[in-house]
Scaffold this motif. Sequence first.
Motif, mmCIF file in Angstrom:
data_model
loop_
_atom_site.group_PDB
_atom_site.id
_atom_site.type_symbol
_atom_site.label_atom_id
_atom_site.label_comp_id
_atom_site.label_asym_id
_atom_site.label_seq_id
_atom_site.Cartn_x
_atom_site.Cartn_y
_atom_site.Cartn_z
ATOM 1 N N THR A 176 58.339 41.153 42.867
ATOM 2 C CA THR A 176 59.294 40.648 42.195
ATOM 3 C C THR A 176 58.256 39.765 41.124
ATOM 4 O OG1 THR A 176 58.891 38.464 43.709
ATOM 5 C CG2 THR A 176 60.798 40.017 43.973
ATOM 6 N N GLU A 177 58.860 39.390 40.074
ATOM 7 C CA GLU A 177 58.118 38.679 39.196
ATOM 8 C C GLU A 177 57.361 37.697 39.348
ATOM 9 O OE1 GLU A 177 60.335 38.334 35.149
ATOM 10 O OE2 GLU A 177 61.029 40.463 35.460
ATOM 11 N N ASP A 178 58.012 36.737 40.428
ATOM 12 C CA ASP A 178 57.077 35.628 40.680
ATOM 13 C C ASP A 178 56.544 35.696 41.980
ATOM 14 O OD1 ASP A 178 59.404 35.752 42.307
ATOM 15 O OD2 ASP A 178 59.834 33.885 41.985
ATOM 16 N N GLY A 179 55.969 37.166 42.500
ATOM 17 C CA GLY A 179 55.645 37.602 43.860
ATOM 18 C C GLY A 179 54.145 37.116 43.840
ATOM 19 N N THR A 180 54.113 36.655 45.184
ATOM 20 C CA THR A 180 52.729 36.117 45.454
ATOM 21 C C THR A 180 51.941 36.986 46.678
ATOM 22 O OG1 THR A 180 53.326 34.523 47.268
ATOM 23 C CG2 THR A 180 53.108 33.743 45.008
ATOM 24 N N SER A 217 49.042 34.153 42.582
ATOM 25 C CA SER A 217 50.234 34.827 41.843
ATOM 26 C C SER A 217 49.755 36.440 41.398
ATOM 27 C CB SER A 217 50.371 33.911 40.574
ATOM 28 O OG SER A 217 49.176 34.050 39.572
ATOM 29 N N LEU A 218 50.543 37.031 40.826
ATOM 30 C CA LEU A 218 50.493 38.285 40.136
ATOM 31 C C LEU A 218 49.204 38.431 39.315
ATOM 32 C CD1 LEU A 218 53.909 39.973 40.579
ATOM 33 C CD2 LEU A 218 52.001 40.076 41.879
ATOM 34 N N GLY A 219 49.610 37.375 38.372
ATOM 35 C CA GLY A 219 48.462 37.174 37.294
ATOM 36 C C GLY A 219 46.942 37.231 37.701
ATOM 37 N N ARG A 220 46.709 36.988 39.040
ATOM 38 C CA ARG A 220 45.273 36.943 39.535
ATOM 39 C C ARG A 220 45.158 38.594 40.051
ATOM 40 N NH1 ARG A 220 43.016 32.455 40.911
ATOM 41 N NH2 ARG A 220 41.119 33.789 40.532
#
Length: 144
Positions: A36-40, A49-52
Amino acid sequence: MSTPRTDDIVEIQQLLARYAVTITQLDVENLVKVFTEDGTYSAFGETYSLGRFPELVEAAPKGLFMTGESLVEFDENDRNKATGTQPLCFIEHSAHDMRIGYYRDTYLRTEKGWRLSTRAMTFIRRTGVHDSGRPHAIGRPAGG
């Protein structure tokens, strides 16, 4: 005979297969699409976070992610939520050293289909201890 839950299980299993294949092939762009967009993702005493993900995949050992069937349990009160546990055997490519353990997951049905909302790694040590790994720096600032 197919049932709606059978269809859901097949979709979740394909989602998890996509995770294993894309991370093995270092395809971070498609790897993040299974969440999901806010997945971890949680391991090593932290939740990321997915950004990482690009940084985590770059820092991680490379090799084969062999996963087994996930035991999926559906939320009785919400048809769009489920949890699961999936066994993992990771084999590092250069020395063929192994890491074994399992993922504990939460899944959400989205407009794009089932997605991982959370994925938490538990390692199984030679001593038999089950843990999330030793905290270590991955060039990470605090905060996810």
